[in-house]
Design an enzyme around this catalytic site. Structure first.
Site, PDB file in Angstrom:
ATOM      1  N   GLY A  10      -4.039  -1.028  -0.946  1.00 42.57           N
ATOM      2  CA  GLY A  10      -4.274  -1.893  -1.695  1.00 42.57           C
ATOM      3  C   GLY A  10      -3.466  -1.638  -2.878  1.00 42.57           C
ATOM      4  O   GLY A  10      -3.444  -0.472  -3.353  1.00 42.57           O
ATOM      5  N   CYS A  11      -5.254  -1.949  -3.800  1.00 44.35           N
ATOM      6  CA  CYS A  11      -5.225  -1.323  -5.292  1.00 44.35           C
ATOM      7  C   CYS A  11      -4.786  -0.423  -5.978  1.00 44.35           C
ATOM      8  O   CYS A  11      -5.570   0.671  -4.615  1.00 44.35           O
ATOM      9  CB  CYS A  11      -6.214  -2.354  -6.051  1.00 44.35           C
ATOM     10  SG  CYS A  11      -6.224  -2.031  -7.691  1.00 44.35           S
ATOM     11  N   PHE A  12      -3.595  -0.246  -6.935  1.00 43.93           N
ATOM     12  CA  PHE A  12      -3.709   1.512  -6.284  1.00 43.93           C
ATOM     13  C   PHE A  12      -4.688   2.006  -7.267  1.00 43.93           C
ATOM     14  O   PHE A  12      -4.586   3.747  -7.606  1.00 43.93           O
ATOM     15  CB  PHE A  12      -2.722   2.055  -6.978  1.00 43.93           C
ATOM     16  CG  PHE A  12      -1.709   0.744  -8.058  1.00 43.93           C
ATOM     17  CD1 PHE A  12      -2.021   0.828  -9.059  1.00 43.93           C
ATOM     18  CD2 PHE A  12      -0.285   0.760  -8.584  1.00 43.93           C
ATOM     19  CE1 PHE A  12      -2.182  -0.294 -10.284  1.00 43.93           C
ATOM     20  CE2 PHE A  12       0.173  -0.200  -9.138  1.00 43.93           C
ATOM     21  CZ  PHE A  12      -0.372  -0.787 -10.220  1.00 43.93           C
ATOM     22  N   CYS A 160     -11.743  -1.642  -5.983  1.00 37.94           N
ATOM     23  CA  CYS A 160     -11.062  -2.480  -5.107  1.00 37.94           C
ATOM     24  C   CYS A 160     -10.776  -1.262  -3.643  1.00 37.94           C
ATOM     25  O   CYS A 160     -10.136  -2.631  -3.012  1.00 37.94           O
ATOM     26  CB  CYS A 160      -9.851  -2.743  -6.046  1.00 37.94           C
ATOM     27  SG  CYS A 160      -8.365  -1.507  -6.530  1.00 37.94           S
ATOM     28  N   HIS A 161     -12.167  -1.512  -3.135  1.00 42.53           N
ATOM     29  CA  HIS A 161     -11.091  -0.382  -1.869  1.00 42.53           C
ATOM     30  C   HIS A 161     -12.349  -0.545  -1.261  1.00 42.53           C
ATOM     31  O   HIS A 161     -13.856  -0.750  -1.522  1.00 42.53           O
ATOM     32  CB  HIS A 161     -11.067   1.137  -1.972  1.00 42.53           C
ATOM     33  CG  HIS A 161      -9.353   1.063  -1.864  1.00 42.53           C
ATOM     34  ND1 HIS A 161      -9.002   1.163  -3.806  1.00 42.53           N
ATOM     35  CD2 HIS A 161      -8.582   1.029  -1.284  1.00 42.53           C
ATOM     36  CE1 HIS A 161      -7.697   1.284  -3.066  1.00 42.53           C
ATOM     37  NE2 HIS A 161      -7.215   1.637  -2.625  1.00 42.53           N
TER      38      HIS A 161
END
Length: 175
Positions: A10-12, A160-161
């Site tokens: 997902g978002c890094f 963001c996780h």
């Protein structure tokens, strides 16, 4: 000798921080992998037309941390049952994917997926949709500088996780 591993969760931003905090990880960077366009920009990747995934490159010292430990962290830091999304982030660039750099990494990744799927199934959760592909088929394109170690520069930034909340079983991956 330093080895490399590539993970898309997902978002890094949040993934990079999780990896850089592991002892034995010597360097991290974020970028784009798995697509066809050369040198894509963040704006292009976000359109979904390049087919790149937001990816973390992890450089690690295998005498200090095993690839298996990186895999355990990978599975627990996101929801691998969520197809092309993590939390509110939606699109193919947010897919779950492991890009392996050797046959050993591939076999360990496959075994770890099997182990984690068993744990998720016991908890009544769905099927893992994580892709496992050969990194040699793709180029890793570093992201723009403002994305590198973003959460170090912006400590209160968006992580963001989302995760399944299921711990990776203590069963050894390499056994």
């Amino acid at each position: 000798m330093i080895e490399k591993a590539y993970f898309a969760t997902g978002c890094f931003w949040g993934a990079e921080r999780r990896f850089w905090n592991l002892s034995g990880v010597t360097a991290t960077s974020v970028g784009y992998m798995g697509g066809k366009k050369e040198n894509p920009t963040y704006k292009e990747v976000c359109t979904g037309t390049t087919n790149h995934a937001e990816t973390v490159e992890v450089q690690f010292d295998p005498t200090q941390i095993f690839y298996e430990r990186l895999l355990e962290e990978f599975w627990m830091m996101h929801d691998p049952t969520s197809l092309n999304r993590q939390g509110g982030d939606i699109g193919t660039q947010y897919r779950s994917e492991i890009f392996t750099t050797s046959e050993v990494q591939k076999q360990l990744a496959l075994k770890s997926r099997e182990i984690y799927q068993s744990a998720l199934t016991q908890e009544g959760l769905g099927e893992i949709c994580t892709l496992i592909e050969d990194a040699q088929k793709f180029t890793y394109w570093p992201a723009e500088e403002y994305h590198q170690r973003y959460l170090e520069k912006n400590p209160n930034g968006y992580d963001c996780h989302s995760s399944t909340g299921v711990a990776f079983p203590s069963e050894r991956i390499s056994s």
